[in-house]
Design an enzyme around this catalytic site. Structure first.
Site, PDB file in Angstrom:
ATOM      1  N   HIS A  67      13.976  38.298 -37.012  1.00 30.79           N
ATOM      2  CA  HIS A  67      14.132  39.573 -37.719  1.00 30.79           C
ATOM      3  C   HIS A  67      13.950  39.380 -39.228  1.00 30.79           C
ATOM      4  CE1 HIS A  67      16.029  43.588 -38.369  1.00 30.79           C
ATOM      5  NE2 HIS A  67      16.368  43.032 -39.508  1.00 30.79           N
ATOM      6  N   GLU A  68      14.618  38.382 -39.779  1.00 29.19           N
ATOM      7  CA  GLU A  68      14.522  38.146 -41.224  1.00 29.19           C
ATOM      8  C   GLU A  68      13.125  37.671 -41.622  1.00 29.19           C
ATOM      9  OE1 GLU A  68      16.830  39.394 -43.017  1.00 29.19           O
ATOM     10  OE2 GLU A  68      18.130  39.687 -41.288  1.00 29.19           O
ATOM     11  N   HIS A  71      10.919  40.683 -42.190  1.00 31.14           N
ATOM     12  CA  HIS A  71      11.088  41.201 -43.554  1.00 31.14           C
ATOM     13  C   HIS A  71      10.304  40.327 -44.536  1.00 31.14           C
ATOM     14  CE1 HIS A  71      14.204  44.186 -42.823  1.00 31.14           C
ATOM     15  NE2 HIS A  71      14.981  43.298 -42.217  1.00 31.14           N
TER      16      HIS A  71
END
Length: 157
Positions: A67-68, A71
């Site tokens: 997820h990170e 980003h």
């Protein structure tokens, strides 16, 4: 798992799933409480909450890292990197990353008992039910401006 192992894991996931290198720092941040991790826009570093590894295991940690990294890579490419952006949602789906992390077991709030406070106006006898207490020296009846008195406290299971 130590900081070095986390760094290597993030770099490995980045190359395998995104086919791009992770050139910044990944670290555990003990101050994180309500989130699994965060991507820092200014430094491009990734911080991870170690409690997720300890309480939910490595599978959850890998999901947070994916997820990170979504980003991270979208931000560096100048694309939509925020949760609401379509490009972000599509990349999450492509790499199999969760949109939100699982809630930690210790953070779940038990709300079994509900407290209700009953107040009554001394003048017109109008009743008020509240979840929070009222300062009866400060507040008065909304109907007749009479003095409020606390009648009782009810606890519902």
């Amino acid at each position: 798992m130590e900081q070095k192992e986390l760094q290597l894991l993030v770099e490995k996931i980045s190359v395998e799933l995104f086919e791009k290198p992770f050139k910044h720092k990944a670290s555990f941040n003990p101050r994180l409480r309500s989130t699994g991790g965060r991507y820092l826009l200014g430094t491009h570093n990734i911080e991870i909450n170690k409690k997720y590894l300890e309480q939910l295991g490595e599978k959850e940690l890998v999901g947070i890292i994916k997820h990170e990294l979504c980003h991270y890579h979208l931000h560096l490419e100048g694309k939509g990197y925020q949760h609401r952006d379509q490009e972000f949602k599509m990349l999450l789906k492509k790499v199999g990353a969760p949109r939100f992390c699982t809630q930690l077991p210790e953070r779940k709030v038990k709300r079994s008992a509900i407290k209700i406070l009953l107040y009554q106006c001394a003048k017109c006898k109008l009743s008020y039910e509240r979840k929070r207490s009222i300062d009866t020296s400060k507040y008065v009846c909304g109907s007749c401006r009479g003095k409020l008195t606390k009648m009782k406290e009810i606890i519902l299971e």
